[in-house]
Write a protein that holds these residues in place. Structure first.
Motif, short mmCIF file in Angstrom:
data_model
loop_
_atom_site.label_atom_id
_atom_site.label_comp_id
_atom_site.label_asym_id
_atom_site.label_seq_id
_atom_site.Cartn_x
_atom_site.Cartn_y
_atom_site.Cartn_z
N ALA A 69 8.52 -34.65 -3.99
CA ALA A 69 9.24 -34.02 -5.09
C ALA A 69 9.33 -34.93 -6.30
O ALA A 69 9.32 -34.46 -7.45
CB ALA A 69 10.64 -33.60 -4.64
N PHE A 70 9.40 -36.24 -6.05
CA PHE A 70 9.57 -37.21 -7.14
C PHE A 70 8.59 -38.37 -6.97
O PHE A 70 8.97 -39.49 -6.64
CB PHE A 70 11.00 -37.74 -7.17
N PRO A 71 7.30 -38.12 -7.19
CA PRO A 71 6.30 -39.17 -7.00
C PRO A 71 6.46 -40.33 -7.98
O PRO A 71 5.91 -41.42 -7.74
CB PRO A 71 4.97 -38.44 -7.23
N ASP A 72 7.24 -40.11 -9.05
CA ASP A 72 7.44 -41.16 -10.05
C ASP A 72 8.73 -41.95 -9.81
O ASP A 72 9.09 -42.81 -10.63
CB ASP A 72 7.50 -40.54 -11.45
N ALA A 115 12.04 -45.21 -4.72
CA ALA A 115 11.75 -44.45 -3.50
C ALA A 115 11.71 -45.35 -2.27
O ALA A 115 12.21 -44.99 -1.20
CB ALA A 115 10.43 -43.69 -3.64
N ALA A 116 11.12 -46.52 -2.42
CA ALA A 116 11.04 -47.44 -1.28
C ALA A 116 12.44 -47.91 -0.87
O ALA A 116 12.71 -48.10 0.32
CB ALA A 116 10.17 -48.64 -1.62
N ASP A 117 13.32 -48.06 -1.84
CA ASP A 117 14.69 -48.46 -1.53
C ASP A 117 15.44 -47.33 -0.82
O ASP A 117 16.27 -47.59 0.06
CB ASP A 117 15.43 -48.85 -2.81
N VAL A 118 15.16 -46.09 -1.21
CA VAL A 118 15.76 -44.95 -0.51
C VAL A 118 15.30 -44.94 0.94
O VAL A 118 16.10 -44.75 1.87
CB VAL A 118 15.42 -43.63 -1.21
N ASP A 119 14.00 -45.16 1.16
CA ASP A 119 13.47 -45.25 2.52
C ASP A 119 14.21 -46.34 3.31
O ASP A 119 14.62 -46.12 4.46
CB ASP A 119 11.98 -45.59 2.51
N ARG A 120 14.38 -47.49 2.67
CA ARG A 120 15.02 -48.62 3.35
C ARG A 120 16.46 -48.28 3.73
O ARG A 120 16.89 -48.58 4.85
CB ARG A 120 14.99 -49.85 2.45
N VAL A 121 17.19 -47.66 2.81
CA VAL A 121 18.58 -47.32 3.08
C VAL A 121 18.70 -46.41 4.31
O VAL A 121 19.58 -46.59 5.15
CB VAL A 121 19.20 -46.62 1.84
N VAL A 122 17.79 -45.46 4.41
CA VAL A 122 17.86 -44.49 5.50
C VAL A 122 17.32 -45.06 6.81
O VAL A 122 17.90 -44.84 7.89
CB VAL A 122 17.07 -43.21 5.12
N LEU A 123 16.24 -45.80 6.74
CA LEU A 123 15.53 -46.20 7.95
C LEU A 123 15.99 -47.53 8.54
O LEU A 123 15.54 -47.90 9.63
CB LEU A 123 14.02 -46.26 7.66
N THR A 124 16.86 -48.25 7.85
CA THR A 124 17.30 -49.55 8.37
C THR A 124 18.82 -49.61 8.52
O THR A 124 19.41 -50.68 8.39
CB THR A 124 16.82 -50.70 7.48
#
Length: 219
Positions: free
Chosen positions: A68-71, A75-84
């Motif tokens: 939805a938001f390729p820009d 995004a990587a920080d959102v991944d980190r927040v959720v996955l770690t």
């Protein structure tokens, strides 16, 4: 694992682990990372996935957010927040003590709803995989798998410990007198109606299980 006696089947979210607080902290972290409209969109996607799959699936939510938001620069920080998430910090007080005590009374297994990626990782990082000696079952709809649970963990009697009264009612209907259902009134579903047989035992906190006499589990 085989048992000719008692098997305890323990839920995870809002039973052993404060999943409501996990979600609140993830929400706060994402709100601090991305614009408000994108944070709102993240949780809209989360609900879309949950509606489609009837289960929370954070990995799929993250994939859709990136599409939805390729820009999105964070995004990587959102991944980190959720996955770690440090899930061990979210265990309810005395949760691991409860598991240790139950091992003195019978065999112990996790019976959890969830996706096949994020939920097992959560269970492992919380220390629950080790605490239950690897006895972990994760299904998208665990209430539909009682026959498989019995094959994996055969026993004369089962104690199902869960925060969801309707799921406990399904277990009671399926196993009848071979099951004792124990409702832990924690989290967002604490006041949910059972929509079937009422729980055999109700406690307010998982730590309260430490004070129950062993005879209650098979009475």
């Amino acid at each position: 694992m085989t048992s000719d006696g008692l098997v305890f089947l323990l839920d995870v979210d809002n039973t052993l682990l404060d999943n409501d607080r996990v979600k609140h902290d993830i929400e706060s972290a994402i709100a601090n990372l991305v614009a408000a409209d994108r944070a709102t969109r993240f949780w809209s996607l989360y609900e879309d996935v949950r509606q489609e799959e009837s289960v929370v699936n954070f990995p799929e939510t993250l994939r859709r957010f990136r599409r939805a938001f390729p820009d999105e620069p964070r995004a990587a920080d959102v991944d980190r927040v959720v996955l770690t998430v440090p899930f061990e910090r979210y265990l309810y007080p005395s949760a691991t003590d409860v598991i240790s005590r139950l091992w003195t009374l019978g065999d112990v297994a996790i019976l959890s709803d969830g996706d096949r990626v994020f939920q097992p990782a959560k269970i492992a990082r919380a220390g629950l995989l080790m605490a239950t000696r690897g006895n972990v079952l994760v299904y998208e709809h665990k209430e539909d798998h009682l026959a498989e649970v019995q094959r994996r963990f055969p026993a004369r009697h089962y104690v199902h410990v869960d925060d969801r009264a309707p799921l406990l009612a399904r277990t009671k209907r399926g196993l009848g007198p071979r099951a004792t259902t124990l409702h832990v009134r924690q989290g967002r579903y604490a006041s949910e109606s059972p929509s079937g047989p009422a729980p055999d035992i109700t406690i307010q906190r998982i730590a309260d299980l430490l004070g129950l006499e062993p005879a209650r589990f098979v009475g």
